[in-house]
Motif scaffolding. Structure first.
Motif, PDB file in Angstrom:
ATOM      1  N   PHE A   6       0.841  -0.952   0.030  1.00 26.98           N
ATOM      2  CA  PHE A   6      -0.041  -0.042  -0.009  1.00 26.98           C
ATOM      3  C   PHE A   6       0.850   1.177  -0.055  1.00 26.98           C
ATOM      4  O   PHE A   6       2.027   1.296   0.728  1.00 26.98           O
ATOM      5  CB  PHE A   6      -0.880  -0.095   1.195  1.00 26.98           C
ATOM      6  N   SER A  20      -0.417   3.979   1.215  1.00 26.22           N
ATOM      7  CA  SER A  20      -0.785   4.546   2.560  1.00 26.22           C
ATOM      8  C   SER A  20      -1.686   3.526   3.393  1.00 26.22           C
ATOM      9  O   SER A  20      -2.470   3.007   2.824  1.00 26.22           O
ATOM     10  CB  SER A  20      -1.446   6.068   2.565  1.00 26.22           C
ATOM     11  N   ILE A  21      -1.654   3.587   4.642  1.00 24.05           N
ATOM     12  CA  ILE A  21      -2.422   2.801   5.655  1.00 24.05           C
ATOM     13  C   ILE A  21      -2.839   4.045   6.563  1.00 24.05           C
ATOM     14  O   ILE A  21      -2.127   4.570   7.159  1.00 24.05           O
ATOM     15  CB  ILE A  21      -1.813   1.558   6.281  1.00 24.05           C
ATOM     16  N   LYS A  25       0.141   0.821  14.502  1.00 29.88           N
ATOM     17  CA  LYS A  25       0.959   1.458  13.960  1.00 29.88           C
ATOM     18  C   LYS A  25       2.423   0.711  13.964  1.00 29.88           C
ATOM     19  O   LYS A  25       3.097   0.519  12.907  1.00 29.88           O
ATOM     20  CB  LYS A  25       1.246   2.956  14.151  1.00 29.88           C
ATOM     21  N   ILE A  37       1.992  -2.743  12.151  1.00 31.54           N
ATOM     22  CA  ILE A  37       2.007  -2.381  10.571  1.00 31.54           C
ATOM     23  C   ILE A  37       3.275  -2.084  10.137  1.00 31.54           C
ATOM     24  O   ILE A  37       3.751  -2.672   8.898  1.00 31.54           O
ATOM     25  CB  ILE A  37       0.799  -1.476  10.052  1.00 31.54           C
ATOM     26  N   ALA A  81       3.539  -0.548   3.826  1.00 31.24           N
ATOM     27  CA  ALA A  81       2.991   0.637   3.284  1.00 31.24           C
ATOM     28  C   ALA A  81       4.186   1.569   3.320  1.00 31.24           C
ATOM     29  O   ALA A  81       5.140   1.772   4.488  1.00 31.24           O
ATOM     30  CB  ALA A  81       1.911   1.326   4.204  1.00 31.24           C
ATOM     31  N   VAL A  94       2.272   5.058   7.387  1.00 31.26           N
ATOM     32  CA  VAL A  94       1.062   4.523   8.295  1.00 31.26           C
ATOM     33  C   VAL A  94       0.802   5.819   8.931  1.00 31.26           C
ATOM     34  O   VAL A  94       1.648   6.678   9.643  1.00 31.26           O
ATOM     35  CB  VAL A  94       1.428   3.627   9.188  1.00 31.26           C
ATOM     36  N   THR A 152      -4.443   2.650  -1.070  1.00 31.02           N
ATOM     37  CA  THR A 152      -4.696   2.919   0.274  1.00 31.02           C
ATOM     38  C   THR A 152      -5.519   2.083   1.202  1.00 31.02           C
ATOM     39  O   THR A 152      -6.671   1.532   0.455  1.00 31.02           O
ATOM     40  CB  THR A 152      -5.334   4.376   0.471  1.00 31.02           C
ATOM     41  N   LEU A 153      -5.299   1.593   2.136  1.00 24.93           N
ATOM     42  CA  LEU A 153      -6.115   0.613   3.201  1.00 24.93           C
ATOM     43  C   LEU A 153      -6.627   1.691   4.234  1.00 24.93           C
ATOM     44  O   LEU A 153      -5.614   2.247   5.041  1.00 24.93           O
ATOM     45  CB  LEU A 153      -5.324  -0.472   3.735  1.00 24.93           C
ATOM     46  N   ASP A 211     -10.077   2.754  -2.362  1.00 26.17           N
ATOM     47  CA  ASP A 211      -9.463   2.341  -1.219  1.00 26.17           C
ATOM     48  C   ASP A 211     -10.226   1.171  -0.720  1.00 26.17           C
ATOM     49  O   ASP A 211     -11.396   0.935  -0.903  1.00 26.17           O
ATOM     50  CB  ASP A 211      -9.798   3.294  -0.117  1.00 26.17           C
TER      51      ASP A 211
END
Length: 124
Positions: A4, A6-7, A21, A24, A30, A33, A55-56, A84
């Motif tokens: 990704f 961005s998460i 955070k 991840i 990503a 985050v 994005t997730l 997303d």
């Protein structure tokens, strides 16, 4: 390359956001985050993301001011063209919450807190 761009973590509990955070980030999924204690601030951030940025969004249900359901309703109004991935991440064990989440076309899943590497792999 990361899964990704961005998460985005949306949860009014800063401790949950910090733990998630870190988890991840260790999984290296990503480029970035980001955490938001308020759903409204997350919506503002999403508006600034390029439409093609993968994005997730991990979304809590029970939050003050704008809850997860309010966020989803606003997201569907404003971001019809975005692709997303949205996953509900909640402490709710209420079956009705799971059923309600399924009614939103933009929601891909529902995970009970706490987030773990195994639970996260399920949504990938």
């Amino acid at each position: 390359m990361h899964s990704f761009y961005s998460i985005i973590l949306i949860d009014d509990d800063p401790i949950n956001n910090l733990i998630n955070k870190r988890l991840i980030s260790k999984m290296n999924l990503a480029d970035q985050v980001e955490e938001f204690l308020e759903a409204e601030k997350a919506l503002e951030r999403i508006q600034r993301l390029h439409i093609e940025e993968n994005t997730l969004i991990l979304l809590d249900i029970n939050m003050p001011v704008m809850n997860g359901w309010d966020f989803l309703n606003e997201y569907l109004k404003v971001f019809q063209d975005r692709k997303d991935r949205i996953v509900m991440l909640s402490s709710s064990i209420n079956f009705q919450d799971r059923q309600k989440a399924k009614q939103y076309s933009c929601v891909e899943g529902f995970i009970e807190k706490p987030l773990t590497p195994d639970k996260f792999k399920i949504i990938l």
